[in-house]
Design an enzyme around this catalytic site. Structure first.
Site, PDB file in Angstrom:
ATOM      1  N   HIS A 228      47.525  44.694  43.743  1.00 35.82           N
ATOM      2  CA  HIS A 228      48.820  44.242  44.384  1.00 35.82           C
ATOM      3  C   HIS A 228      49.749  43.410  43.526  1.00 35.82           C
ATOM      4  CE1 HIS A 228      47.475  45.692  48.529  1.00 35.82           C
ATOM      5  NE2 HIS A 228      46.577  45.076  48.316  1.00 35.82           N
TER       6      HIS A 228
ATOM      7  N   ASP B 191      43.791  41.026  46.761  1.00 36.55           N
ATOM      8  CA  ASP B 191      43.303  41.979  45.802  1.00 36.55           C
ATOM      9  C   ASP B 191      41.896  41.974  45.849  1.00 36.55           C
ATOM     10  OD1 ASP B 191      45.249  43.460  44.542  1.00 36.55           O
ATOM     11  OD2 ASP B 191      45.768  41.519  43.391  1.00 36.55           O
TER      12      ASP B 191
END
Length: 333
Positions: A225, A252
């Site tokens: 991300h 993440d």
């Protein structure tokens, strides 16, 4: 006259709705404080895990097993959850079996029978948010403490738990095929501004030796991300201004340690409680990246008034990264 009266009633009705929404958003961001004492010797140990609730699948049970062993060795005081507590779409209600099947039945070890302080992640917002925040869940499992934003006062450390999902506009503008439960955070500009105001007030009043801010989304991450620009713009300057030591997050599905380039602040990602191994990274060669592990695991934190030790464990219980910081006693005064 009758027409004017009718229009006035309609106007008053909508003004009342706006007032209630504004009041609700403001009230929901008042940071409740939970006092959690340190040990008799003044130390504090805890685990940090995120993105975990999959009914034991995707190695969640294996991570829980290693957490139990480390938790026993360190005699932990509590666990912090960085959000995305229940996949794929949060809880459907207070009687959703996913709560027991993904939490109570997984983290069964004696060493993990401590308070779990948790924030919401974006997947949690896809379910019934009010259910996950409900005190009723504590009747099912007394360990569970989940609010939008709050403070854990652990004497030598204060941990500021922040609800970061409403800061991400893409969940509103491009929800794809997902439905989010935005009760209590609309209008978001009012809600997020109030969160930041209350956080700044709490940070400015803190006299703790260690200041830790925890949210679901990353400020800095080289994972799938990446950085969350809204937090870089709105939250990061505050963390620097008030000498926050650590910003912890999930989102993440990996483990990371990154240093800030403009302050002593450390970014600690622990979002590998179950599904991981995404296989993609962003900017791996950045000099301020100390550690990245694209796999399952968790983090431990050991604090004294003057020392901090951070360790990252993989799914096999191996310490993959260790980092220490010292500070003078007067530095937090």
């Amino acid at each position: 006259m009758a027409k004017f009266s009718k229009n006035s009633m309609v106007l008053c009705f909508w003004l009342a709705i706006v007032f209630v929404m504004l009041s609700s958003a403001s009230a929901s961001t008042r940071l409740k404080k939970f006092d959690h004492p340190t040990k008799g010797d003044g130390t504090l140990n805890f685990l940090v895990v995120g993105d975990w609730g999959r009914r034991g699948t995707n190695n969640q049970s294996h991570v829980a097993h290693q957490m139990a062993k480390v938790g026993e060795k360190l005699d932990i005081d509590f666990v912090l959850s960085t959000g995305d507590n229940f996949y794929d779409n949060g809880l459907t209600g207070i009687h959703d079996t996913n709560f027991v099947e993904s939490f109570t039945n997984i983290y069964t070890a004696k060493s993990l029978q401590k308070k779990w302080y948790s924030v919401l992640g974006n997947h949690d917002y896809r379910g019934n948010v009010e259910a996950q925040l409900s005190p009723y869940l504590r009747k099912i499992d007394s360990r569970w403490i989940c609010l939008r934003s709050f403070v854990v006062n652990a004497e030598i450390a204060e941990i500021f738990m922040v609800d970061t999902t409403p800061f991400e506009s893409k969940y509103f503008t491009d929800p794809k095929d997902h439905t989010y439960d935005w009760r209590g955070v609309i209008p978001t500009n009012v809600y997020t501004a109030s969160v930041l105001k209350e956080l700044e007030k709490a940070l400015s009043e803190s006299t703790a030796k260690w200041k830790i801010v925890l949210g679901h989304h990353a400020i800095r991450s080289i994972g799938h991300h990446g950085d969350t620009q809204s937090l870089v713009d709105r939250l990061l300057p505050m963390l620097r201004a008030y000498d926050v030591d650590f910003y912890m997050n999930g989102h993440d599905h990996c483990l990371e340690h990154i240093s800030d380039t403009e302050s002593p602040l450390q970014f600690l990602v622990s979002g590998a409680g179950s599904k991981a191994w995404r296989g993609d990274v962003n900017g791996l060669n950045r000099e301020d990246v100390h550690f990245f592990h694209d796999g399952q695991g968790f983090m431990s934190v050991e604090l004294t008034p003057t020392e901090a030790e951070i360790k990252y464990y993989d799914v096999f219980g191996t310490v993959r990264h260790r980092w220490n910081r010292s500070k003078l006693l007067h530095s937090a005064m």
